[in-house]
Motif scaffolding. Sequence first.
Motif, PDB file in Angstrom:
ATOM      1  N   UNK A   1     -23.129 -14.481   0.891  1.00 46.63           N
ATOM      2  CA  UNK A   1     -23.680 -15.315  -0.175  1.00 46.63           C
ATOM      3  C   UNK A   1     -22.969 -16.661  -0.224  1.00 46.63           C
ATOM      4  N   UNK A   2     -21.663 -16.645  -0.123  1.00 50.92           N
ATOM      5  CA  UNK A   2     -20.887 -17.879  -0.145  1.00 50.92           C
ATOM      6  C   UNK A   2     -21.247 -18.769   1.049  1.00 50.92           C
ATOM      7  N   UNK A   3     -21.376 -18.177   2.217  1.00 53.87           N
ATOM      8  CA  UNK A   3     -21.730 -18.923   3.425  1.00 53.87           C
ATOM      9  C   UNK A   3     -23.112 -19.557   3.277  1.00 53.87           C
ATOM     10  N   UNK A   4     -24.096 -18.772   2.818  1.00 50.29           N
ATOM     11  CA  UNK A   4     -25.454 -19.298   2.671  1.00 50.29           C
ATOM     12  C   UNK A   4     -25.519 -20.406   1.630  1.00 50.29           C
ATOM     13  N   UNK A   5     -24.837 -20.215   0.513  1.00 52.87           N
ATOM     14  CA  UNK A   5     -24.828 -21.243  -0.523  1.00 52.87           C
ATOM     15  C   UNK A   5     -24.238 -22.543   0.002  1.00 52.87           C
ATOM     16  N   UNK A   6     -23.147 -22.439   0.733  1.00 53.95           N
ATOM     17  CA  UNK A   6     -22.505 -23.628   1.282  1.00 53.95           C
ATOM     18  C   UNK A   6     -23.417 -24.326   2.281  1.00 53.95           C
ATOM     19  N   UNK A   7     -24.069 -23.563   3.130  1.00 57.06           N
ATOM     20  CA  UNK A   7     -24.958 -24.149   4.141  1.00 57.06           C
ATOM     21  C   UNK A   7     -26.182 -24.781   3.493  1.00 57.06           C
ATOM     22  N   UNK A   8     -26.723 -24.154   2.473  1.00 55.22           N
ATOM     23  CA  UNK A   8     -27.918 -24.676   1.820  1.00 55.22           C
ATOM     24  C   UNK A   8     -27.615 -25.895   0.964  1.00 55.22           C
ATOM     25  N   UNK A   9     -26.384 -26.045   0.548  1.00 52.56           N
ATOM     26  CA  UNK A   9     -26.013 -27.182  -0.287  1.00 52.56           C
ATOM     27  C   UNK A   9     -25.770 -28.445   0.531  1.00 52.56           C
TER      28      UNK A   9
ATOM     29  N   UNK B   1     -21.093  -2.965   1.818  1.00 56.08           N
ATOM     30  CA  UNK B   1     -21.869  -4.126   1.365  1.00 56.08           C
ATOM     31  C   UNK B   1     -21.163  -4.909   0.257  1.00 56.08           C
ATOM     32  N   UNK B   2     -20.350  -4.228  -0.540  1.00 58.05           N
ATOM     33  CA  UNK B   2     -19.639  -4.917  -1.625  1.00 58.05           C
ATOM     34  C   UNK B   2     -18.595  -5.890  -1.089  1.00 58.05           C
ATOM     35  N   UNK B   3     -18.165  -5.714   0.142  1.00 56.89           N
ATOM     36  CA  UNK B   3     -17.213  -6.644   0.771  1.00 56.89           C
ATOM     37  C   UNK B   3     -17.944  -7.745   1.532  1.00 56.89           C
ATOM     38  N   UNK B   4     -18.997  -7.371   2.231  1.00 53.52           N
ATOM     39  CA  UNK B   4     -19.695  -8.322   3.092  1.00 53.52           C
ATOM     40  C   UNK B   4     -20.624  -9.251   2.318  1.00 53.52           C
TER      41      UNK B   4
ATOM     42  N   UNK C   1     -13.698  -3.642  11.663  1.00 58.16           N
ATOM     43  CA  UNK C   1     -15.118  -3.466  11.331  1.00 58.16           C
ATOM     44  C   UNK C   1     -15.901  -3.039  12.561  1.00 58.16           C
ATOM     45  N   UNK C   2     -16.814  -2.123  12.343  1.00 59.29           N
ATOM     46  CA  UNK C   2     -17.707  -1.676  13.407  1.00 59.29           C
ATOM     47  C   UNK C   2     -19.127  -2.114  13.112  1.00 59.29           C
ATOM     48  N   UNK C   3     -20.065  -1.615  13.900  1.00 60.15           N
ATOM     49  CA  UNK C   3     -21.464  -1.993  13.741  1.00 60.15           C
ATOM     50  C   UNK C   3     -22.041  -1.545  12.400  1.00 60.15           C
ATOM     51  N   UNK C   4     -21.446  -0.543  11.797  1.00 60.53           N
ATOM     52  CA  UNK C   4     -21.966  -0.036  10.531  1.00 60.53           C
ATOM     53  C   UNK C   4     -21.304  -0.682   9.310  1.00 60.53           C
ATOM     54  N   UNK C   5     -20.509  -1.693   9.510  1.00 55.59           N
ATOM     55  CA  UNK C   5     -19.785  -2.334   8.405  1.00 55.59           C
ATOM     56  C   UNK C   5     -20.713  -2.768   7.271  1.00 55.59           C
ATOM     57  N   UNK C   6     -21.844  -3.426   7.550  1.00 63.48           N
ATOM     58  CA  UNK C   6     -22.715  -3.834   6.440  1.00 63.48           C
ATOM     59  C   UNK C   6     -23.245  -2.662   5.616  1.00 63.48           C
TER      60      UNK C   6
END
Length: 57
Positions: free
Chosen positions: A39-47, A31-34, A22-27
């Motif tokens: 989303x999973x990371x944020x959900x876990x942290x917010x829970x 986007x379908x991979x990242x 992955x390079x700097x332009x990966x996002x």
Amino acid sequence: MKQSLAMLQENPHCRTLVLSGAGHDYPLRFPERLNPLLESFFEECLMQPHTDARTTS
């Protein structure tokens, strides 16, 4: 990369995800991979319950 991995070992609250090739332009390019990973990371942290060291009893 070595510095990031060293920080991971020193801090139990860190997480590292290595996106091989992955390079700097990966996002922008994948986007379908990242986005599901983020989303999973944020959900876990917010829970998780939050503690605030500034709070006094």
